[in-house]
Design an enzyme around this catalytic site. Structure first.
Site, PDB file in Angstrom:
ATOM      1  N   PHE A   1     -12.271 -25.274 -45.856  1.00 35.05           N
ATOM      2  CA  PHE A   1     -13.217 -26.345 -46.145  1.00 35.05           C
ATOM      3  C   PHE A   1     -13.492 -26.456 -47.641  1.00 35.05           C
ATOM      4  O   PHE A   1     -13.774 -25.450 -48.300  1.00 35.05           O
ATOM      5  CB  PHE A   1     -14.562 -26.075 -45.455  1.00 35.05           C
ATOM      6  CG  PHE A   1     -14.531 -26.115 -43.959  1.00 35.05           C
ATOM      7  CD1 PHE A   1     -14.939 -27.235 -43.260  1.00 35.05           C
ATOM      8  CD2 PHE A   1     -14.111 -24.998 -43.234  1.00 35.05           C
ATOM      9  CE1 PHE A   1     -14.948 -27.265 -41.868  1.00 35.05           C
ATOM     10  CE2 PHE A   1     -14.108 -25.007 -41.845  1.00 35.05           C
ATOM     11  CZ  PHE A   1     -14.520 -26.154 -41.159  1.00 35.05           C
ATOM     12  N   ASP A   2     -13.436 -27.663 -48.155  1.00 31.92           N
ATOM     13  CA  ASP A   2     -14.042 -27.960 -49.447  1.00 31.92           C
ATOM     14  C   ASP A   2     -15.556 -27.965 -49.218  1.00 31.92           C
ATOM     15  O   ASP A   2     -16.017 -28.011 -48.072  1.00 31.92           O
ATOM     16  CB  ASP A   2     -13.545 -29.330 -49.931  1.00 31.92           C
ATOM     17  CG  ASP A   2     -14.261 -29.800 -51.180  1.00 31.92           C
ATOM     18  OD1 ASP A   2     -14.269 -29.060 -52.171  1.00 31.92           O
ATOM     19  OD2 ASP A   2     -14.823 -30.912 -51.149  1.00 31.92           O
ATOM     20  N   LEU A   3     -16.346 -27.938 -50.293  1.00 32.22           N
ATOM     21  CA  LEU A   3     -17.803 -27.948 -50.122  1.00 32.22           C
ATOM     22  C   LEU A   3     -18.428 -29.297 -50.467  1.00 32.22           C
ATOM     23  O   LEU A   3     -18.857 -30.031 -49.594  1.00 32.22           O
ATOM     24  CB  LEU A   3     -18.445 -26.829 -50.953  1.00 32.22           C
ATOM     25  CG  LEU A   3     -18.301 -25.408 -50.400  1.00 32.22           C
ATOM     26  CD1 LEU A   3     -19.026 -24.420 -51.297  1.00 32.22           C
ATOM     27  CD2 LEU A   3     -18.832 -25.313 -48.977  1.00 32.22           C
TER      28      LEU A   3
ATOM     29  N   ASP B   1     -12.772 -34.064 -49.408  1.00 30.87           N
ATOM     30  CA  ASP B   1     -13.190 -35.458 -49.587  1.00 30.87           C
ATOM     31  C   ASP B   1     -12.541 -36.140 -50.789  1.00 30.87           C
ATOM     32  O   ASP B   1     -12.898 -37.286 -51.105  1.00 30.87           O
ATOM     33  CB  ASP B   1     -14.720 -35.544 -49.737  1.00 30.87           C
ATOM     34  CG  ASP B   1     -15.196 -34.930 -51.046  1.00 30.87           C
ATOM     35  OD1 ASP B   1     -14.845 -33.754 -51.310  1.00 30.87           O
ATOM     36  OD2 ASP B   1     -15.897 -35.616 -51.804  1.00 30.87           O
TER      37      ASP B   1
END
Length: 217
Positions: free
Chosen positions: A7-9, A163
């Site tokens: 996961f990106d944050l 994103d």
């Protein structure tokens, strides 16, 4: 073997826009510079702080002091001014039921860990790779590859959710599958240029991965 989900944050799991903007405001004001507009700053989120300050007009010789000032302020306010994006907690809890999880971010890893612990989410992740852990940040493959070195994985069932196109290009360079989400700083139009898999939220992305995992089995 369980699938792996990285996961990106920012813009994927959390919204720390207010804290980021506040950090840049303090840094520019500290050194007498004109604070860029919120929109101009937000357009650069996802890049390293060094690159952001450079793009925003700070002289190369003064970038480090701006970054330091930003970090000193950000670490004080980040927990208070950061929120989880809609469905993020549910997404991480669901993902932990069938996958091994990691975080790959361009944020400082130390502050990322503090944030996730504050939100009672760090316990779900087996690895966290931040800016200080790599020489080459996203879109280079290094952050993802460094995370995968610490995890048992099959490249065919390893995913990166992010994103921005930097997340997607990093995934491609690391030869794993990227899923873009429109919950953050990349518009659908921009993300279509770098990903064929686009979801509105991280929860939608996790649901998609779960279905793929069931088919893979």
């Amino acid at each position: 073997m369980k699938p792996v989900i990285l996961f990106d944050l920012d813009g994927t799991v959390i919204d720390s826009t207010e804290a980021i903007l506040d950090g840049f405001r303090v840094a520019f004001e500290t050194f007498g510079g004109q604070v860029p507009s919120d929109e101009v700053i937000k357009n650069e989120i996802g890049h390293t702080l060094e690159d952001m300050f450079t793009t925003l007009g700070v002289e190369a010789s003064k970038v480090d002091e701006h970054v330091h000032t930003y970090k000193m302020h950000y670490r004080v306010i980040s927990c208070e001014k950061t929120i989880l994006l809609k469905g993020a907690r549910e997404a991480i809890e669901l993902a932990s039921e069938f996958a091994t999880l990691g975080v790959v971010t361009t944020k400082t890893g130390e502050y990322s860990r503090i944030l996730l612990e504050h939100m009672d989410l760090m316990k779900y992740f087996d690895v966290l790779i931040g800016r200080e852990h790599v020489e080459h940040p996203k879109p280079h493959a290094e952050p993802i590859l460094k995370a995968l070195m610490k995890l048992e994985h099959d490249r065919n069932s390893t995913w990166m959710i992010g994103d921005t196109c930097m997340d997607m290009v990093s995934a491609k360079n690391a030869e794993i599958t990227g899923i873009a989400v429109t919950s953050g700083y990349g518009t659908s139009k921009k993300l279509q240029k770098c990903s064929s898999l686009i979801c509105e939220t991280v929860l939608e992305a996790v649901n998609f991965i779960q279905k793929c995992d069931e088919n893979y089995k």
